[in-house]
Design a protein around this motif. Structure first.
Motif, PDB file in Angstrom:
ATOM      1  N   GLU A 120       0.678  -1.334   0.011  1.00 60.27           N
ATOM      2  CA  GLU A 120      -0.053   0.022  -0.078  1.00 60.27           C
ATOM      3  C   GLU A 120       0.861   1.168  -0.102  1.00 60.27           C
ATOM      4  OE1 GLU A 120      -0.625  -0.980   4.613  1.00 60.27           O
ATOM      5  OE2 GLU A 120      -2.253   0.148   3.612  1.00 60.27           O
ATOM      6  N   TRP A 121       1.863   1.133   0.808  1.00 56.27           N
ATOM      7  CA  TRP A 121       2.950   2.204   0.633  1.00 56.27           C
ATOM      8  C   TRP A 121       3.637   2.635  -0.634  1.00 56.27           C
ATOM      9  CZ3 TRP A 121       5.740   0.410   5.661  1.00 56.27           C
ATOM     10  CH2 TRP A 121       4.976   0.625   6.778  1.00 56.27           C
ATOM     11  N   ASN A 174       1.918   1.745  -3.408  1.00 57.83           N
ATOM     12  CA  ASN A 174       0.783   2.336  -4.169  1.00 57.83           C
ATOM     13  C   ASN A 174       0.317   3.625  -3.973  1.00 57.83           C
ATOM     14  OD1 ASN A 174       0.245  -0.231  -5.363  1.00 57.83           O
ATOM     15  ND2 ASN A 174      -1.546  -0.747  -4.213  1.00 57.83           N
ATOM     16  N   VAL A 175       0.791   4.130  -2.731  1.00 57.93           N
ATOM     17  CA  VAL A 175       0.764   5.614  -2.464  1.00 57.93           C
ATOM     18  C   VAL A 175       1.610   6.317  -3.291  1.00 57.93           C
ATOM     19  CG1 VAL A 175       1.086   7.452  -0.894  1.00 57.93           C
ATOM     20  CG2 VAL A 175      -0.180   5.417  -0.087  1.00 57.93           C
ATOM     21  N   ALA A 176       2.843   5.762  -3.396  1.00 58.48           N
ATOM     22  CA  ALA A 176       3.881   6.371  -4.138  1.00 58.48           C
ATOM     23  C   ALA A 176       3.538   6.490  -5.687  1.00 58.48           C
ATOM     24  CB  ALA A 176       5.239   5.883  -4.039  1.00 58.48           C
ATOM     25  N   ARG A 177       2.791   5.397  -6.126  1.00 56.68           N
ATOM     26  CA  ARG A 177       2.557   5.193  -7.470  1.00 56.68           C
ATOM     27  C   ARG A 177       1.398   6.227  -7.994  1.00 56.68           C
ATOM     28  NH1 ARG A 177       1.045  -0.615  -8.773  1.00 56.68           N
ATOM     29  NH2 ARG A 177       0.735   0.154 -10.669  1.00 56.68           N
ATOM     30  N   THR A 178       0.281   6.081  -7.113  1.00 54.60           N
ATOM     31  CA  THR A 178      -0.655   7.035  -7.411  1.00 54.60           C
ATOM     32  C   THR A 178      -0.257   8.533  -7.314  1.00 54.60           C
ATOM     33  OG1 THR A 178      -1.520   7.194  -5.033  1.00 54.60           O
ATOM     34  CG2 THR A 178      -2.744   5.563  -6.480  1.00 54.60           C
ATOM     35  N   LEU A 179       0.789   8.877  -6.572  1.00 57.35           N
ATOM     36  CA  LEU A 179       1.227  10.352  -6.643  1.00 57.35           C
ATOM     37  C   LEU A 179       2.322  10.455  -7.711  1.00 57.35           C
ATOM     38  CD1 LEU A 179       1.523  10.765  -2.822  1.00 57.35           C
ATOM     39  CD2 LEU A 179      -0.206  11.567  -4.204  1.00 57.35           C
ATOM     40  N   GLU A 180       2.535   9.446  -8.416  1.00 55.48           N
ATOM     41  CA  GLU A 180       3.394   9.765  -9.707  1.00 55.48           C
ATOM     42  C   GLU A 180       4.791   9.952  -9.128  1.00 55.48           C
ATOM     43  OE1 GLU A 180       2.109  11.264 -13.531  1.00 55.48           O
ATOM     44  OE2 GLU A 180       0.299  11.960 -12.692  1.00 55.48           O
ATOM     45  N   VAL A 181       5.310   9.363  -8.101  1.00 48.45           N
ATOM     46  CA  VAL A 181       6.579   9.387  -7.632  1.00 48.45           C
ATOM     47  C   VAL A 181       7.402   8.551  -8.558  1.00 48.45           C
ATOM     48  CG1 VAL A 181       8.131   9.184  -5.695  1.00 48.45           C
ATOM     49  CG2 VAL A 181       5.705  10.044  -5.276  1.00 48.45           C
ATOM     50  N   GLY A 182       8.539   9.359  -8.982  1.00 43.85           N
ATOM     51  CA  GLY A 182       9.493   8.753  -9.692  1.00 43.85           C
ATOM     52  C   GLY A 182      10.495   7.364  -8.950  1.00 43.85           C
ATOM     53  N   ARG A 216      11.176   7.682  -5.052  1.00 49.51           N
ATOM     54  CA  ARG A 216      10.109   6.440  -4.566  1.00 49.51           C
ATOM     55  C   ARG A 216      11.381   5.699  -3.505  1.00 49.51           C
ATOM     56  NH1 ARG A 216       7.511   1.647  -7.675  1.00 49.51           N
ATOM     57  NH2 ARG A 216       7.189   3.656  -8.883  1.00 49.51           N
ATOM     58  N   VAL A 221      10.203   6.416   0.395  1.00 48.90           N
ATOM     59  CA  VAL A 221       9.177   5.247   0.514  1.00 48.90           C
ATOM     60  C   VAL A 221       9.899   4.069   0.985  1.00 48.90           C
ATOM     61  CG1 VAL A 221       7.187   3.758  -0.024  1.00 48.90           C
ATOM     62  CG2 VAL A 221       7.374   6.195  -0.557  1.00 48.90           C
ATOM     63  N   LEU A 239      -3.430   1.190 -10.875  1.00 46.94           N
ATOM     64  CA  LEU A 239      -2.704   0.481 -10.109  1.00 46.94           C
ATOM     65  C   LEU A 239      -2.743  -0.997 -10.791  1.00 46.94           C
ATOM     66  CD1 LEU A 239      -3.768   1.505  -6.437  1.00 46.94           C
ATOM     67  CD2 LEU A 239      -1.406   1.962  -7.508  1.00 46.94           C
ATOM     68  N   THR A 264      -1.120   4.911 -13.251  1.00 42.66           N
ATOM     69  CA  THR A 264      -1.638   5.819 -12.160  1.00 42.66           C
ATOM     70  C   THR A 264      -1.351   7.370 -12.750  1.00 42.66           C
ATOM     71  OG1 THR A 264       0.782   5.812 -11.241  1.00 42.66           O
ATOM     72  CG2 THR A 264      -0.938   4.215 -10.498  1.00 42.66           C
ATOM     73  N   LEU A 309      -1.947  11.583 -11.154  1.00 39.63           N
ATOM     74  CA  LEU A 309      -2.075  12.658  -9.866  1.00 39.63           C
ATOM     75  C   LEU A 309      -3.639  13.049 -10.148  1.00 39.63           C
ATOM     76  CD1 LEU A 309       1.294  14.248  -9.769  1.00 39.63           C
ATOM     77  CD2 LEU A 309       0.116  13.547  -7.756  1.00 39.63           C
ATOM     78  N   PHE A 316      -7.536   4.853   0.461  1.00 42.57           N
ATOM     79  CA  PHE A 316      -7.254   3.418   0.608  1.00 42.57           C
ATOM     80  C   PHE A 316      -8.061   2.899   1.953  1.00 42.57           C
ATOM     81  CE2 PHE A 316      -3.401   4.865  -1.665  1.00 42.57           C
ATOM     82  CZ  PHE A 316      -3.323   3.893  -2.583  1.00 42.57           C
ATOM     83  N   ALA A 319      -3.061   3.685   4.530  1.00 42.24           N
ATOM     84  CA  ALA A 319      -1.890   3.600   4.129  1.00 42.24           C
ATOM     85  C   ALA A 319      -1.059   4.925   4.115  1.00 42.24           C
ATOM     86  CB  ALA A 319      -2.377   3.321   2.516  1.00 42.24           C
ATOM     87  N   LEU A 347       2.154   6.979   5.688  1.00 40.95           N
ATOM     88  CA  LEU A 347       3.652   6.650   5.800  1.00 40.95           C
ATOM     89  C   LEU A 347       3.751   6.776   7.287  1.00 40.95           C
ATOM     90  CD1 LEU A 347       5.062   8.366   2.751  1.00 40.95           C
ATOM     91  CD2 LEU A 347       4.188   6.058   2.783  1.00 40.95           C
ATOM     92  N   TRP A 387       6.502   6.879   9.118  1.00 38.65           N
ATOM     93  CA  TRP A 387       7.346   7.522   9.619  1.00 38.65           C
ATOM     94  C   TRP A 387       7.515   9.146   9.429  1.00 38.65           C
ATOM     95  CZ3 TRP A 387       7.530   3.857   5.916  1.00 38.65           C
ATOM     96  CH2 TRP A 387       7.658   4.502   4.685  1.00 38.65           C
ATOM     97  N   SER A 426       4.618  16.145  -4.440  1.00 37.65           N
ATOM     98  CA  SER A 426       4.621  15.135  -5.636  1.00 37.65           C
ATOM     99  C   SER A 426       3.934  15.850  -6.840  1.00 37.65           C
ATOM    100  CB  SER A 426       4.149  13.659  -5.071  1.00 37.65           C
ATOM    101  OG  SER A 426       4.488  13.282  -4.140  1.00 37.65           O
ATOM    102  N   ARG A 462       6.226  19.827  -7.934  1.00 33.94           N
ATOM    103  CA  ARG A 462       7.643  19.745  -7.589  1.00 33.94           C
ATOM    104  C   ARG A 462       8.242  20.933  -7.383  1.00 33.94           C
ATOM    105  NH1 ARG A 462       7.935  14.266 -10.494  1.00 33.94           N
ATOM    106  NH2 ARG A 462       5.949  13.530  -9.539  1.00 33.94           N
TER     107      ARG A 462
END
Lengths: 279, 303
Positions: free
Chosen positions: A179-180, A182-190, A194, A198, B59, B77, B79, B85, B89, B91, B93, B106, B109
């Motif tokens: 899921e973490w 997936n969070v990065a994926r939905t936010l289009e993090v490279g 990532r 993450v 996804l 995916t 933005l 979720f 989900a 993070l 930390w 994100s 940028r």
């Protein structure tokens, strides 16, 4: 009156320590002067025979010698007579360098293995075969190819500390919660961002655990490695003092190896706590 | 349906079966939604609801077919499509602010720290978490965590919000307040939203359109139920609306019986032209016996 658990445990520790020292002292004390011995003969035989003194040094001898070492930890009277501090510094230096190279190799490689099932499967047979090899078995090969005993010792440290780090990094990276990711994926993090924002923080506790296991193994191995390569270091010191039949110094060296090993472990434990996150 | 903001066009999902064949979770699924609409999918477990949502989110990929959002076929995916979720989900930390700021930075940028922070703060305030910015997820209750999840999804001002049973892990009270928040925010911002739920009342309260899916494998979209309740419905007096029970009974009947037998019963079902139903007063209602009316204290007072 009830004390806290911590205090009670400390009291028990002190009592155990005192008991150990007491038994040690009693077991190694002189049993009194031996009878019927001519003074010339006694002079030749030394205290062991004449005073019934044990060949094993008592706690007082070790304590006195330790104090001597602690007062002058960094003296250097030539190749076979250096201060304990210098010897430990050599060992810590070798462990540090070998360990550092292992970190530089193991963590990126572990990332790659953890992120790519292809690389993971391709490298698996090599890792499975190389991992169980005793690090000291590499020593002759290292001496032959590198032709430098000190660098060979560093290589041995590298090879023994690389595996736990590599495997833990790969495992930590591979088991980052989906899921973490997936969070990065939905936010289009490279991919690179990532990996750093993450995967690294998520896998950090596992990676640090591997690093902690590695530093423990490295410190175990350096003593044996230095006994083989000689010259400097705490391992060499132990072997040299054995050849000098100075059991007192051997005991002191054992004590020092334990203390330094504990400190190294505690440092890594502190780092592990820093990166651990509650869920 | 002239305005097709989201258009799911003939998607299918197949998995390799145990004995060499393939298992089709659903196939030839057509579904469309207009801009600003709130859609809810209801169906039993295993009908592929989550897969549909994951395909919408990018996804997951459909085995066949395509999804078009705002005139463009989606690829991976984006933005533009934010996901809330089920398990929040977050993070662990990062702090609350850190989690929302991660999404904001994100999307934009080039923004500097202060701007990211201010933008994230705005959405933390919106979901009512002001004062908890510097807490970590482990210090928050389940409802608060999901609020952060909502703030994170909203902060990137997506075209669509996708929600996979976002409140199913919460207690009833918290769920109610969060439903209110989501409805308020969606109405205020005209947000298009697509949600999966098991909770019929949640669907009735939130959705403009309720998509009923039959049981899988081989699930189909059986019916689109238009919500006959007024836009300004409240969660508290929802059940007092004359159309409420007709709507609710219709959905429950579907889930209890028709979801199993639909594919066998309806032979001429056209997946491209799924019937739209608008339950009203014509549904049969239970009539109380005359004697009960005579002795009812309510009746006396009414006179």
């Amino acid at each position: 009156m009830t004390f806290s658990l911590r205090l009670r445990a400390a009291i028990v520790s002190v009592v155990l320590f005192a008991a150990f020292i007491g038994v040690w002292h009693l077991a190694t004390r002189s049993s009194g002067p031996a009878t019927n011995m001519s003074p010339e003969y006694a002079k030749l035989m030394g205290l062991t025979a004449t005073q019934g003194k044990s060949a094993m040094p008592g706690p007082l001898d070790v304590g006195a010698k330790l104090w001597e070492h602690l007062k002058r930890p960094f003296y250097d009277n030539g190749p076979n007579d250096k201060g304990l501090g210098i010897q430990l510094a050599y060992s810590i230096g070798r462990v540090g360098l070998g360990y550092l190279i292992a970190v530089i190799v193991a963590i990126p490689l572990g990332f790659l293995i953890g992120m790519s099932p292809l690389i993971s499967r391709a490298l698996d047979p090599f890792i499975q075969v190389l991992k169980p090899i005793s690090p000291l078995a590499w020593m002759p090969l290292a001496l032959y190819t590198i032709k430098d005993s000190s660098i060979s010792a560093i290589f041995v440290i590298f090879i023994c500390s690389v595996w736990p780090m590599l495997l833990n990094t790969a495992f930590g990276v591979a088991s980052v919660r989906k899921e973490w990711i997936n969070v990065a994926r939905t936010l289009e993090v490279g991919t690179v961002r990532r990996a750093f924002t993450v995967i690294l923080p998520a896998a950090a506790p596992t990676i640090l655990t591997g690093m902690r296991i590695s530093i423990g193994i490295a410190w175990l191995v350096i003593v044996a490695a230095e006994m083989l390569v000689g010259g400097t270091g705490i391992g060499y010191f132990v072997w040299n003092e054995w050849n000098n039949l100075s059991i007192t110094n051997v005991i002191i060296a054992i004590l020092m190896i334990g203390i330094v090993g504990m400190l190294l472990d505690q440092i890594l434990a502190r780092f592990t706590r820093m990166v651990t996150f509650p869920e | 349906m002239t305005d097709k903001f989201i258009s799911i066009e003939g998607i299918a999902r197949r998995y390799p079966g145990a004995s060499g064949g393939t298992t089709t979770v659903f196939e030839n699924l057509w579904l469309s939604m207009a801009r600003g609409e709130f859609g809810c999918v209801i169906g039993h477990s295993g009908c592929g609801k989550t897969t549909v949502l994951n395909i919408l989110a990018g996804l997951d990929e459909p085995s066949e077919g395509a999804v078009i959002v705002d005139g463009q076929a989606i690829e991976g995916t984006s933005l533009d499509r934010a996901v809330i979720f089920q398990s929040h989900a977050l993070l662990p930390w990062r702090t609350v602010l850190g989690n929302v700021a991660y999404a904001v930075s994100s999307k934009w940028r080039k923004w500097d720290r202060a701007r990211v922070k201010a933008h994230a703060q705005k959405f933390i305030d919106l979901v009512g978490l002001t004062g908890s910015e510097h807490k970590r997820p482990s210090e928050l209750s389940g409802g608060m965590k999901q609020r952060v999840g909502i703030a994170r999804a909203l902060s990137i001002t997506p075209k669509i919000m996708l929600m996979d049973e976002p409140f199913s892990a919460l207690d009833a009270l918290t769920r109610g307040t969060l439903q209110d928040e989501v409805r308020r925010i969606c109405l205020e911002t005209g947000q298009t939203a697509f949600m999966i739920t098991h909770d019929v009342d949640e669907a009735i309260y939130l959705a403009d359109k309720i998509f009923l899916m039959t049981n899988g494998p081989g699930a189909v979209l059986a019916e689109i139920v238009e919500n006959p309740l007024p836009k300004d419905r409240g969660r508290i007096d929802l059940h007092r609306h004359p159309y409420y029970y007709a709507l609710r009974n219709h959905i429950i009947d579907f889930l209890v019986t028709r979801s199993k037998s639909f594919t066998a019963d309806v032979t001429n079902h056209d997946p491209r032209n799924v019937p739209t139903v608008r339950p009203g007063l014509t549904e049969p209602t239970i009539v109380s016996s005359p004697r009960a009316i005579e002795t009812s204290p309510v009746q006396t007072i009414a006179r």
